[in-house]
Design a protein around this motif. Sequence first.
Motif, PDB file in Angstrom:
ATOM      1  N   ASP A 198     -11.992 -27.461 -17.748  1.00 30.45           N
ATOM      2  CA  ASP A 198     -11.347 -26.455 -16.908  1.00 30.45           C
ATOM      3  C   ASP A 198      -9.880 -26.817 -16.679  1.00 30.45           C
ATOM      4  O   ASP A 198      -9.423 -26.942 -15.551  1.00 30.45           O
ATOM      5  N   ARG A 215     -11.863 -16.560 -13.154  1.00 33.42           N
ATOM      6  CA  ARG A 215     -11.870 -17.393 -14.365  1.00 33.42           C
ATOM      7  C   ARG A 215     -12.594 -16.728 -15.529  1.00 33.42           C
ATOM      8  O   ARG A 215     -12.151 -16.757 -16.666  1.00 33.42           O
ATOM      9  N   TRP A 216     -13.728 -16.123 -15.243  1.00 32.27           N
ATOM     10  CA  TRP A 216     -14.584 -15.628 -16.324  1.00 32.27           C
ATOM     11  C   TRP A 216     -14.509 -14.120 -16.510  1.00 32.27           C
ATOM     12  O   TRP A 216     -15.154 -13.570 -17.418  1.00 32.27           O
ATOM     13  N   LEU A 235     -23.190 -13.052 -14.548  1.00 34.32           N
ATOM     14  CA  LEU A 235     -23.107 -14.042 -15.623  1.00 34.32           C
ATOM     15  C   LEU A 235     -24.501 -14.521 -16.014  1.00 34.32           C
ATOM     16  O   LEU A 235     -25.336 -14.780 -15.146  1.00 34.32           O
ATOM     17  N   HIS A 283     -24.620 -19.437 -19.200  1.00 37.41           N
ATOM     18  CA  HIS A 283     -23.158 -19.393 -19.248  1.00 37.41           C
ATOM     19  C   HIS A 283     -22.569 -20.742 -18.808  1.00 37.41           C
ATOM     20  O   HIS A 283     -23.084 -21.367 -17.885  1.00 37.41           O
ATOM     21  N   ALA A 326     -20.227 -21.350 -17.021  1.00 40.39           N
ATOM     22  CA  ALA A 326     -19.780 -21.311 -15.627  1.00 40.39           C
ATOM     23  C   ALA A 326     -20.650 -22.184 -14.726  1.00 40.39           C
ATOM     24  O   ALA A 326     -20.161 -22.812 -13.793  1.00 40.39           O
TER      25      ALA A 326
END
Lengths: 293, 293
Positions: free
Chosen positions: A167, A193-194, A201, A205, A207
């Motif tokens: 990140d 961010r996504w 999501l 994922h 994330a």
Amino acid sequence: LLGGIEGGGTRFNCAIGPSPDEIWARNSFPTTAPEETFARVVEFFKEGEAEYGALSAIGVASFGPVDLQQQSGYYGHITTTPKPHWRYTDVVGHLKRMWDIPVAFDTDVNGAARGEGAFGAARGLDNFVYVTVGTGIGAGIVAHGRPLNGAMHPEVGHMRLPRAAEDLHFPGCCQYHGDCLEGLASGPAIEARWGQKGETLPADHPAWTMQAEYLSMLCMNLTLCYAPERIILGGGVMARRQLLPMIRERFAALMNGYTELSAVSPQDYIVPPSLGERSGEVGALVAAERLAG
Amino acid sequence: LLGGIEGGGTRFNCAIGPSPDEIWARNSFPTTAPEETFARVVEFFKEGEAEYGALSAIGVASFGPVDLQQQSGYYGHITTTPKPHWRYTDVVGHLKRMWDIPVAFDTDVNGAARGEGAFGAARGLDNFVYVTVGTGIGAGIVAHGRPLNGAMHPEVGHMRLPRAAEDLHFPGCCQYHGDCLEGLASGPAIEARWGQKGETLPADHPAWTMQAEYLSMLCMNLTLCYAPERIILGGGVMARRQLLPMIRERFAALMNGYTELSAVSPQDYIVPPSLGERSGEVGALVAAERLAG
Ligand SMILES: Nc1ncnc2c1ncn2[C@@H]1O[C@H](COP(=O)(O)OP(=O)(O)O)[C@@H](O)[C@H]1O
Ligand SMILES: Nc1ncnc2c1ncn2[C@@H]1O[C@H](COP(=O)(O)OP(=O)(O)O)[C@@H](O)[C@H]1O
Ligand SMILES: [Zn+2]
Ligand SMILES: [Zn+2]
């Protein structure tokens, strides 16, 4: 009779009852403009009084930032919120104009902590932390049986933490600090961010690993700062149930056997709230009960 | 008459007097093996008793890790220290065998915090933090007027913080966590990263900007966690006086106006200890005085 109000940025939840674990009536109103919202809150409690008798104290657990310093000119206010209409709203004043009874005032997270401490996942503990991971990241810290409130109340959501290895480019979305924890791991940070909300999501994922990395580092820093007996993780983002076991596992790896804590199993140490959505209003009633004597 | 002991990893400092701000005799002994060190401590206090009368309580502020849980089998011990001979040393037991009087036992940093709170840089404050940046990084946290002690005492020195931009390769030297704060910014970390002790690095060395970066992030996280009224920075590394103004400046930039704290000037907020080397022994006497009644 006690009144409890959880004043959230989205809804106000109200409850009335003779004790925090015996609620006789509840209702919930959208958080619109203060006058309108308080009118509905007052109406709810006036109807309750007509039915059950006079209130002896009211507790409020409010979204913030709030002013908790008794000697301050803004005590009992929501202060510098970006929320339209709510800047410098005198919450305690609104209630005091209607009722000449004690009004307890605290943050939403301290309220939730108080509720979980009295009747939920931290029952019987004197030292614990309640964290919400939602639109913001905030925590109520109970030490020696009392929520911490210093010159300002704790704002651990804005702590600095190391970047996750994957990140390195997202700038973070905190308007003050960019990539503080809230800027990296709140619901809006996930969305920024996504490009889509956490709710949407998929389970596999990336994330979620990243989220677990940040939240386990938060648990590590909270552990080192407060030596709590338990950490409760609540809020919208934690509705994603796969996160909790991932956080526990990563937390154990990060701590690497440091401190006696290793004796406590992560399952008993990092836990979900057991009152769910109701921690805050129960906590508001607990605070009211203390003032009622 | 009160006895105070600051038990450090290098020296034991002892003091005797009728109150923490009136010390009649002091002495200091190297920390060798426990039997030998305690023999000298006992001798010092026995001589003091012969001269001034019987002790009514003793306070100890000890290097650690220590066990502070009254109900634990190791209460009053130094526990898992790497220091030769000192693993599981029964400090309180050693004293109790000689004196049948109350013995207060706490960490070195809580002791220093207590001393600074009673007679030093945090006089009159109920919420503040004392940090030592030396061989390790540790903190005594006073909240609601009492040092925090939970399931284990706070260990903020091992917090996770972001890497400084110019410090991406040094692995850190914490034996548990590698690049936690202590692993990045303690005295031994400075020595490991730059190949020489902090004492010998020139004033314009890049080490100091990096040091200020880490310690200002520590101050930020401490501020967000504890909302203290003041942070006291002590310990060997802070002897480098150029650091303090650099930390204050960077701290203000990092906070970026967040919270009412911006109202407090950094000069009054991040400060050096005012009792210098004596914070710990004064704090030990303060703890003894409380027990003496
Ligand atoms: N199942 C989910 N998975 C991940 N994020 C979620 C989920 N449900 C809600 N969220 C996120 O949680 C945030 C709302 O948090 P919540 O605690 O419900 O409200 P608030 O913090 O405003 O009181 C939003 O950013 C939303 O995208
Ligand atoms: N002037 C200085 N500048 C930078 N570092 C220093 C200075 N003086 C001492 N130190 C460092 O401080 C550490 C010792 O800290 P100190 O607080 O004196 O002892 P301890 O933490 O063991 O009680 C050593 O690592 C030493 O290199
Ligand atoms: Zn922030
Ligand atoms: Zn460490």
